[in-house]
Motif scaffolding. Structure first.
Motif, short mmCIF file in Angstrom:
data_model
loop_
_atom_site.label_atom_id
_atom_site.label_comp_id
_atom_site.label_asym_id
_atom_site.label_seq_id
_atom_site.Cartn_x
_atom_site.Cartn_y
_atom_site.Cartn_z
N GLU A 97 0.86 -1.18 0.00
CA GLU A 97 0.00 0.00 0.00
C GLU A 97 0.89 1.24 0.00
N VAL A 98 0.72 2.12 -0.99
CA VAL A 98 1.55 3.32 -1.06
C VAL A 98 0.69 4.51 -1.45
N LEU A 99 1.18 5.69 -1.09
CA LEU A 99 0.69 6.93 -1.67
C LEU A 99 1.90 7.56 -2.34
N VAL A 100 1.83 7.76 -3.66
CA VAL A 100 3.03 8.09 -4.41
C VAL A 100 2.67 8.94 -5.63
N VAL A 156 -3.24 6.85 -4.20
CA VAL A 156 -3.15 5.68 -3.32
C VAL A 156 -3.17 4.44 -4.19
N MET A 157 -2.14 3.62 -4.04
CA MET A 157 -2.02 2.42 -4.87
C MET A 157 -1.93 1.18 -3.99
N HIS A 158 -2.61 0.14 -4.41
CA HIS A 158 -2.55 -1.15 -3.72
C HIS A 158 -2.16 -2.24 -4.72
N LEU A 159 -1.06 -2.91 -4.45
CA LEU A 159 -0.70 -4.12 -5.16
C LEU A 159 -1.10 -5.29 -4.28
N GLY A 206 11.81 3.42 -2.58
CA GLY A 206 12.31 4.37 -3.57
C GLY A 206 13.46 3.88 -4.41
N ASN A 207 13.86 2.62 -4.25
CA ASN A 207 15.03 2.11 -4.96
C ASN A 207 15.13 0.61 -4.72
N ARG A 208 16.23 0.02 -5.19
CA ARG A 208 16.63 -1.34 -4.83
C ARG A 208 17.98 -1.19 -4.14
N GLN A 209 18.98 -2.04 -4.48
CA GLN A 209 20.31 -1.85 -3.93
C GLN A 209 21.00 -0.62 -4.49
N GLN A 210 20.74 -0.29 -5.77
CA GLN A 210 21.42 0.85 -6.40
C GLN A 210 20.69 1.26 -7.67
N ASP A 211 20.97 2.44 -8.15
CA ASP A 211 20.64 3.04 -9.45
C ASP A 211 19.24 2.76 -9.97
N ARG A 212 18.23 2.75 -9.08
CA ARG A 212 16.87 2.52 -9.55
C ARG A 212 15.87 3.48 -8.90
N THR A 213 16.30 4.67 -8.48
CA THR A 213 15.32 5.63 -7.97
C THR A 213 14.33 6.00 -9.08
N PHE A 214 13.13 6.36 -8.68
CA PHE A 214 12.20 7.02 -9.58
C PHE A 214 12.25 8.52 -9.27
N ARG A 215 11.76 9.34 -10.18
CA ARG A 215 11.61 10.77 -9.90
C ARG A 215 10.17 11.01 -9.48
N GLY A 216 10.02 11.61 -8.31
CA GLY A 216 8.69 11.85 -7.77
C GLY A 216 8.75 11.90 -6.26
N VAL A 217 7.63 11.60 -5.62
CA VAL A 217 7.54 11.66 -4.16
C VAL A 217 6.81 10.43 -3.65
N LEU A 218 7.41 9.76 -2.67
CA LEU A 218 6.76 8.67 -1.94
C LEU A 218 6.31 9.24 -0.60
N PHE A 219 5.01 9.33 -0.41
CA PHE A 219 4.46 9.95 0.79
C PHE A 219 4.21 8.95 1.91
N TYR A 220 4.01 7.69 1.56
CA TYR A 220 3.58 6.69 2.56
C TYR A 220 3.78 5.32 1.94
N ALA A 221 4.15 4.33 2.77
CA ALA A 221 4.28 2.96 2.29
C ALA A 221 4.00 1.99 3.42
N ALA A 222 3.31 0.89 3.08
CA ALA A 222 3.02 -0.15 4.06
C ALA A 222 2.97 -1.50 3.35
N ILE A 223 3.21 -2.56 4.12
CA ILE A 223 3.06 -3.92 3.63
C ILE A 223 2.20 -4.68 4.64
N TYR A 224 1.21 -5.41 4.12
CA TYR A 224 0.37 -6.29 4.93
C TYR A 224 0.64 -7.73 4.54
N ASP A 225 0.46 -8.64 5.49
CA ASP A 225 0.80 -10.03 5.23
C ASP A 225 -0.38 -10.85 4.70
N TYR A 226 -1.36 -10.16 4.11
CA TYR A 226 -2.49 -10.87 3.51
C TYR A 226 -3.03 -10.03 2.35
#
Length: 248
Positions: A97-100, A156-159, A206-226
């Motif tokens: 769950e993110v707001l981005v 607000v995005m939900h995967l 906002g990234n992985r280990q390296q060189d994968r940022t996006f341009r923009g703003v990540l306002f909120y992030a969460a992970i649920y186990d279901y």
């Protein structure tokens, strides 16, 4: 769950909540050392200002973590070994769950939320451009979605992942502001494919280990186990659209 709004922020339910980052540690600048996890047994992520493209901003009354260029190294990230995030190993279902706001991304996949090693995302919600998102599972890009209708603003995005779902169309779903998007199937996994998390994996925002940022703003992030149900998603969308910062 009762996502009623508090005085200055959302009161979101915590059923199945694994991690939650309000990303409101500062109104601006690069002073904070950690992105703070508000869930139980917090996993606070070190903020790595490696190329000075990441910083906090206040935008429309919301605080968030901004990235000024795509393809750079900065991120909020930390190891997950012996932490609660490692309990995702073997799961069939979860929700990101993110707001981005995504303004630009690299074609190889700018990670918005990443769990994995190096370029191998055990789990990721990634942007491959300002108009496309993809889901990754066990190192494979499994779905892509055209988000061109949502450019230029925060959403607000939900995967929602449920690899054990009988209907293949329900195994990976993306909802934006509560509306489900039609996917392009990039790869088909075996039914009941459990999540495999390698040793030395990290959680990164906002990234992985390296060189994968996006341009923009990540306002909120969460992970649920279901796999969150649509009614709950609608409640969370309403709460996060009102405010995505820590309730006070």
């Amino acid at each position: 769950m009762d996502p009623t709004t508090g005085p200055t922020g959302p009161a979101l339910g915590d059923d199945g909540l694994l991690v939650r980052y309000f990303l409101d540690e500062a109104p601006a600048g690069s002073g904070p050392a950690f992105a703070l996890d508000s869930a139980e047994d917090p996993l606070n992520l070190p903020l790595e200002y490696l190329e000075s493209v990441m910083h906090y901003v206040s935008d429309g009354g919301r605080r968030g973590l901004a990235f000024d260029e795509a393809g750079r190294d900065d991120a909020a990230r930390g190891p997950i070994g012996a932490t609660k995030v490692e309990t995702l190993e073997g799961t069939y279902e979860l929700t990101i769950e993110v707001l981005v706001r995504v303004d630009a991304a690299v074609g190889g996949g700018s990670r918005i939320v990443h769990v994995g090693r190096n370029n191998a995302s055990a789990l990721a919600l990634a942007a491959t451009g300002p108009d496309e998102l993809e889901a990754r599972w066990n190192g494979v890009a499994v779905r892509r979605w055209d988000i061109s209708a949502y450019q230029g603003a925060s959403h607000v995005m939900h995967l929602v992942a449920d690899t054990a779902a009988l209907n293949p169309a329900s195994r990976f779903r993306l909802l934006i502001d509560g509306v489900e998007l039609n996917p392009a199937v990039a790869a088909t996994l075996p039914e009941d494919a459990p999540l495999v998390i390698e040793d030395d994996s990290i959680l990164a925002l906002g990234n992985r280990q390296q060189d994968r940022t996006f341009r923009g703003v990540l306002f909120y992030a969460a992970i649920y186990d279901y796999a969150i149900l649509d009614d709950t998603i609608a409640e969370h969308v309403g709460a996060l659209q009102r405010s995505d910062d820590t309730p006070r």
